[in-house]
Design an enzyme around this catalytic site. Structure first.
Site, PDB file in Angstrom:
ATOM      1  N   HIS A  32       0.980  -1.223   0.096  1.00 55.45           N
ATOM      2  CA  HIS A  32      -0.161  -0.113   0.032  1.00 55.45           C
ATOM      3  C   HIS A  32       0.912   1.399   0.007  1.00 55.45           C
ATOM      4  O   HIS A  32       1.109   1.644   0.967  1.00 55.45           O
ATOM      5  CB  HIS A  32      -0.818  -0.020   1.142  1.00 55.45           C
ATOM      6  CG  HIS A  32      -1.867  -1.342   1.512  1.00 55.45           C
ATOM      7  ND1 HIS A  32      -1.296  -2.430   1.628  1.00 55.45           N
ATOM      8  CD2 HIS A  32      -3.130  -1.386   1.202  1.00 55.45           C
ATOM      9  CE1 HIS A  32      -2.230  -3.326   1.705  1.00 55.45           C
ATOM     10  NE2 HIS A  32      -3.496  -2.602   1.323  1.00 55.45           N
ATOM     11  N   GLY A 122      -2.999  -4.315  11.879  1.00 51.76           N
ATOM     12  CA  GLY A 122      -3.748  -4.774  10.351  1.00 51.76           C
ATOM     13  C   GLY A 122      -4.977  -4.801  10.301  1.00 51.76           C
ATOM     14  O   GLY A 122      -5.508  -4.180   9.745  1.00 51.76           O
ATOM     15  N   PRO A 123      -5.776  -5.669  11.221  1.00 50.24           N
ATOM     16  CA  PRO A 123      -7.193  -5.801  11.014  1.00 50.24           C
ATOM     17  C   PRO A 123      -7.433  -4.143  11.720  1.00 50.24           C
ATOM     18  O   PRO A 123      -7.094  -3.887  12.995  1.00 50.24           O
ATOM     19  CB  PRO A 123      -7.377  -6.783  12.312  1.00 50.24           C
ATOM     20  CG  PRO A 123      -6.492  -7.635  12.108  1.00 50.24           C
ATOM     21  CD  PRO A 123      -4.961  -6.640  11.914  1.00 50.24           C
ATOM     22  N   ASN A 193      -8.121  10.859   4.129  1.00 51.91           N
ATOM     23  CA  ASN A 193      -7.969  11.061   2.577  1.00 51.91           C
ATOM     24  C   ASN A 193      -9.036  10.652   1.731  1.00 51.91           C
ATOM     25  O   ASN A 193      -8.942  10.532   0.774  1.00 51.91           O
ATOM     26  CB  ASN A 193      -6.733  10.265   2.488  1.00 51.91           C
ATOM     27  CG  ASN A 193      -6.938   8.666   2.596  1.00 51.91           C
ATOM     28  OD1 ASN A 193      -8.033   8.313   2.448  1.00 51.91           O
ATOM     29  ND2 ASN A 193      -5.677   8.197   3.027  1.00 51.91           N
ATOM     30  N   HIS A 269      -3.904   3.104  -3.405  1.00 50.10           N
ATOM     31  CA  HIS A 269      -4.341   2.426  -1.879  1.00 50.10           C
ATOM     32  C   HIS A 269      -3.644   1.138  -1.521  1.00 50.10           C
ATOM     33  O   HIS A 269      -2.932   0.853  -0.802  1.00 50.10           O
ATOM     34  CB  HIS A 269      -5.615   2.254  -1.681  1.00 50.10           C
ATOM     35  CG  HIS A 269      -5.892   1.585  -0.323  1.00 50.10           C
ATOM     36  ND1 HIS A 269      -6.129   2.102   0.875  1.00 50.10           N
ATOM     37  CD2 HIS A 269      -6.526   0.460  -0.006  1.00 50.10           C
ATOM     38  CE1 HIS A 269      -6.132   1.447   1.821  1.00 50.10           C
ATOM     39  NE2 HIS A 269      -6.582   0.337   1.342  1.00 50.10           N
ATOM     40  N   ARG A 364     -16.081 -19.781  39.089  1.00 44.75           N
ATOM     41  CA  ARG A 364     -16.026 -18.405  38.891  1.00 44.75           C
ATOM     42  C   ARG A 364     -15.704 -17.692  40.595  1.00 44.75           C
ATOM     43  O   ARG A 364     -14.914 -16.816  40.826  1.00 44.75           O
ATOM     44  CB  ARG A 364     -17.277 -17.732  38.454  1.00 44.75           C
ATOM     45  CG  ARG A 364     -18.355 -17.775  39.254  1.00 44.75           C
ATOM     46  CD  ARG A 364     -19.845 -17.015  38.605  1.00 44.75           C
ATOM     47  NE  ARG A 364     -20.996 -17.380  39.107  1.00 44.75           N
ATOM     48  CZ  ARG A 364     -22.019 -16.594  39.200  1.00 44.75           C
ATOM     49  NH1 ARG A 364     -22.070 -15.409  38.664  1.00 44.75           N
ATOM     50  NH2 ARG A 364     -23.056 -16.979  39.770  1.00 44.75           N
ATOM     51  N   GLU A 423     -16.358  -5.528  24.921  1.00 42.45           N
ATOM     52  CA  GLU A 423     -15.489  -6.780  24.942  1.00 42.45           C
ATOM     53  C   GLU A 423     -14.501  -6.601  23.985  1.00 42.45           C
ATOM     54  O   GLU A 423     -13.370  -7.199  24.204  1.00 42.45           O
ATOM     55  CB  GLU A 423     -16.222  -8.029  24.669  1.00 42.45           C
ATOM     56  CG  GLU A 423     -17.551  -8.597  25.779  1.00 42.45           C
ATOM     57  CD  GLU A 423     -18.577  -7.854  25.519  1.00 42.45           C
ATOM     58  OE1 GLU A 423     -19.601  -8.423  26.226  1.00 42.45           O
ATOM     59  OE2 GLU A 423     -19.050  -6.962  24.639  1.00 42.45           O
ATOM     60  N   PHE A 449     -19.318 -14.463  25.065  1.00 43.60           N
ATOM     61  CA  PHE A 449     -18.869 -13.072  24.610  1.00 43.60           C
ATOM     62  C   PHE A 449     -17.399 -12.757  24.291  1.00 43.60           C
ATOM     63  O   PHE A 449     -17.180 -11.902  23.792  1.00 43.60           O
ATOM     64  CB  PHE A 449     -19.643 -12.103  25.560  1.00 43.60           C
ATOM     65  CG  PHE A 449     -21.073 -12.191  25.747  1.00 43.60           C
ATOM     66  CD1 PHE A 449     -21.899 -12.801  24.570  1.00 43.60           C
ATOM     67  CD2 PHE A 449     -21.448 -12.140  26.561  1.00 43.60           C
ATOM     68  CE1 PHE A 449     -23.050 -12.903  24.807  1.00 43.60           C
ATOM     69  CE2 PHE A 449     -22.979 -12.029  26.985  1.00 43.60           C
ATOM     70  CZ  PHE A 449     -23.654 -12.609  26.009  1.00 43.60           C
ATOM     71  N   ASP A 481     -30.632 -18.387  30.911  1.00 40.36           N
ATOM     72  CA  ASP A 481     -30.198 -17.359  29.594  1.00 40.36           C
ATOM     73  C   ASP A 481     -30.205 -18.108  28.251  1.00 40.36           C
ATOM     74  O   ASP A 481     -30.146 -17.285  27.194  1.00 40.36           O
ATOM     75  CB  ASP A 481     -28.948 -16.660  29.869  1.00 40.36           C
ATOM     76  CG  ASP A 481     -29.050 -15.614  30.852  1.00 40.36           C
ATOM     77  OD1 ASP A 481     -29.909 -14.878  30.898  1.00 40.36           O
ATOM     78  OD2 ASP A 481     -28.097 -15.389  31.484  1.00 40.36           O
ATOM     79  N   HIS A 485     -26.454 -17.332  25.233  1.00 40.27           N
ATOM     80  CA  HIS A 485     -25.287 -17.155  26.107  1.00 40.27           C
ATOM     81  C   HIS A 485     -24.585 -18.638  26.313  1.00 40.27           C
ATOM     82  O   HIS A 485     -23.397 -18.600  26.837  1.00 40.27           O
ATOM     83  CB  HIS A 485     -25.902 -16.961  27.493  1.00 40.27           C
ATOM     84  CG  HIS A 485     -26.250 -15.170  27.486  1.00 40.27           C
ATOM     85  ND1 HIS A 485     -27.185 -14.821  26.358  1.00 40.27           N
ATOM     86  CD2 HIS A 485     -26.080 -14.352  28.195  1.00 40.27           C
ATOM     87  CE1 HIS A 485     -27.358 -13.391  26.826  1.00 40.27           C
ATOM     88  NE2 HIS A 485     -26.848 -13.351  27.937  1.00 40.27           N
TER      89      HIS A 485
END
Length: 689
Positions: A32, A122-123, A193, A269, A364, A423, A449, A481, A485
């Protein structure tokens, strides 16, 4: 500096960068060129006038300014700057752009021996979110270690980003949080641009970016001539540095591919310029069109002076750090340890242990207990949660929130970040926290998630960054849920990512073991999946055994079958073994909290855990995909879950002792009847190692 007037060397340097970018991309026949050509002037101003570098060839200085290229497709620009500054990136490296095993890959990669690359970008949108993490880390370090007259931490994070970064939702998440936190140490330059791969952004992106960032409570500036107005750019950057209670974004109007015959269009580009275009480009800027990869000596001399200035900054800091040592020896020792990447001696003594007589507890909750103990022993832990603190249980009892002091909700020395429902940004911000070099970031959300954030999780693994996800509500055991979920495929999707520990502990000792592995894995991120429902403390579990990733929980001589499970299903497999025992069938029991950690154990050990000779059957309340690597037959869920109380969901989906025991009986009978010699799947791995 606000009265800066362009000099001949500034103009020559900008032209050199533009022409060199065209050559670099053309030789690779891939890349590019447009963005580096368009952003050459702002790069000249930033690095020559404001940016504090480390000395060339030295260990990166902790208080150096940080630079993140969020529009990472333009990385030829970053590599050229690193080369001009005298870092270990040679002209040959530039000529090897995008080639196999080069130090100049197609997008910036942290941990790739490429100097000046703080984060893997990059992403699009990841880099600006990483920059928010770097800014948080700096603010926390300053609030923790700075003393009157000894300001060890005052660096800025600079970020270049483009239209694509702003279109990606992750940037909205991260920048909203940055505005809330009033991160005045973050300065971003938006390359306005008006071009993306599809062409003019008029087809898809017409929002008022300045108004958007004003709404985020950012300091907003603009420079309308990013092609030539060096003085205006310098003035804007100077003003940005003076605003200490807001992050700054500078909308810089540039011409993509400036100087090319097709400047301003999408053609510059993502494709090399044609040979005749590069020739006229060089002629336009006063260069010999026959010379490729040419850098005038006066440009080299100018940039090496910038690097010498950076070495001076580093020397001054080192001297200040010696003064700090004499006045604050304890803080100096703590900071030195953290900069060296060493954990506190004996920290693992804070890990709780359990016995079978202890109460059944959700993992947890066991995680919360552990964090309350370990947070004091490992002060570099910087925790947080995506709005689910009360569900993830990630905040230790005496934690202070990381907040701007004016909020009266915490302060910058706080070690708990309220990420809000963000997230994806949380994952990328954790990468920035790690990249700064002083923190071990942890964060919480529901396991399902983490899927929202896989882009950032993948980059953690690619970058060798230690980021620890506390992923609760890890199965159909969350119950009511329902399938939106309840993760079914999430675990295997995460297990498929190279260099990522996906961990699913079955009890308290395994929780401690998985945290021990995660904290000690300096170059590997981890996702620790934790139950909502209570689980018993298992006979035979220990930290020492579980930290091998897989181990024999119950050994039986002359066994007819091996049952292997993870997390909440280990207790179900144990009860299934008891059912089989009533019928005279002998079952070994194996717990496998982490595939990857088990896979790196010696082959002899893995054979002892999953031996040949009898069928191996796996049990997990997830898809059966991937379990063939460890078992002959799999028992799991290859559909979505259901909304109901957890016991009913388990019963409906046949994840229970009785159906698992019945399946084991059928498997044993089948192999005996067919007289099929049973070789452990582990042996297939051994044959090719």
């Amino acid at each position: 500096m606000s009265s800066l007037k362009p000099t001949n060397i500034d103009e020559l340097s900008v032209a050199t960068i533009r022409c060199l970018a065209a050559d670099v991309v053309a030789k690779a026949n891939s890349g590019h060129p447009g963005m580096p050509m368009g952003m050459a002037p702002i790069s000249q101003v930033l690095f020559s006038k404001l940016f504090r570098t480390s000395g060339a060839g030295k260990t990166p200085w902790i208080n150096r300014d940080r630079f993140v290229l969020s529009n990472g497709h333009g990385c030829a620009l970053q590599y050229i700057i690193a080369h001009l500054l005298g870092y270990e990136l040679s002209m040959e490296d530039l000529k090897e752009f995008r080639q196999l095993d080069s130090k100049t890959p197609g997008h910036p990669e942290a941990g790739h021996d490429t100097p000046m690359v703080e984060c893997t970008t990059g992403p699009l949108g990841q880099g600006i979110s990483n920059a928010v993490g770097l800014a948080i880390a700096q603010a926390n370090a300053a609030a923790t270690f700075n003393k009157e007259g000894l300001e060890l931490f005052n660096n800025f994070t600079y970020c270049f980003l483009g239209d694509g970064c702003l279109m990606e939702g992750i940037s909205s998440e991260a920048c909203s949080l940055a505005g809330h936190l009033k991160l005045g140490n973050l300065i971003c330059v938006y390359d306005d641009n008006h071009i993306s791969i599809d062409g003019d952004t008029a087809c898809s992106f017409t929002e008022d970016v300045e108004q958007r960032y004003l709404a985020y409570d950012w300091h907003v500036l603009h420079v309308n001539d990013g092609d030539r107005d060096l003085a205006g750019m310098a003035k804007a950057l100077e003003e940005a540095k003076k605003v200490t209670d807001k992050p700054t974004i500078i909308r810089l109007k540039t011409t993509i591919g400036y100087g090319s015959k097709i400047q301003g269009g999408a053609g510059t580009h993502g494709a090399p310029l044609k040979a005749d275009d590069i020739e006229q480009l060089k002629e336009k800027f006063g260069f010999d069109p026959s010379k490729k990869f040419h850098i005038p000596q006066e440009v080299y001399d100018f940039w090496h002076q910038i690097q010498e200035r950076g070495a001076g900054y580093q020397k001054e800091w080192d001297q200040m750090f010696e003064q700090y040592k004499s006045k604050y020896p304890a803080e100096h020792a703590e900071l030195s340890r953290r900069m060296a990447g060493k954990l506190p001696n004996g920290w693992e003594k804070a890990l709780p242990t359990y016995s079978p007589s202890d109460s059944a507890v959700a993992t947890r909750k066991l995680s919360e207990t552990l964090l309350s103990k370990v947070s004091a022993a490992v002060p570099e832990l910087l925790g947080g949660s995506a709005d689910l603190t009360g569900s993830n249980l990630t905040r230790w009892s005496d934690a202070t929130d990381f907040q701007h002091p004016s909020s009266q909700l915490g302060n910058y020395s706080g070690r708990y970040i309220r990420y809000g429902v963000r997230e994806h940004a949380m994952g990328a911000i954790m990468n920035g926290l790690h990249a700064y070099g002083l923190h071990i970031p942890t964060s919480g959300t529901f396991l399902n998630f983490v899927s929202y954030a896989v882009g950032a999780v993948r980059l953690s693994a690619l970058s060798n960054f230690r980021a620890i996800w506390v992923a609760t509500h890890d199965s159909i055991g969350l119950g009511e849920d329902g399938p939106t979920h309840q993760p079914i495929e999430t675990a295997m999707a995460l297990r498929a990512i190279p260099n990522l520990n996906f961990m699913r502990p079955a009890d308290g000792n395994e929780v401690s073991a998985m945290y021990k592995v995660a904290i000690e894995s300096a170059k590997t991120p981890s996702v620790i999946a934790l139950s909502r429902q209570n689980l018993p403390q298992l006979e035979g579990s220990t930290i020492e055994k579980a930290e091998k990733g897989g181990y024999v929980l119950k050994e039986v001589e002359n066994a007819d079958v091996t049952l292997v499970a993870t997390g909440s299903e280990v207790a179900i497999a144990r009860d299934a073994a008891a059912e089989l025992e009533k019928k005279g069938i002998k079952a070994r029991l194996v717990s496998m909290p982490c595939f990857r950690v088990f896979d790196i154990q010696p082959m002899e050990y893995r054979r002892s855990v999953l031996p040949s000779g009898q069928p191996i059957i796996s049990l997990e309340a997830y898809t059966t995909l991937g379990w063939h690597k460890y078992s002959h037959v799999q028992h799991g869920i290859n559909r979505f879950g259901a909304s109901a109380p957890a016991p009913q969901v388990y019963e409906k989906l046949q994840i229970a002792p009785k159906p698992f025991a019945e399946k084991a009986e059928k498997v044993i009978a089948y192999y005996k009847k067919e007289k099929i010699p049973l070789v452990s799947p582990i042996e297939l791995t051994a044959a090719f190692e």
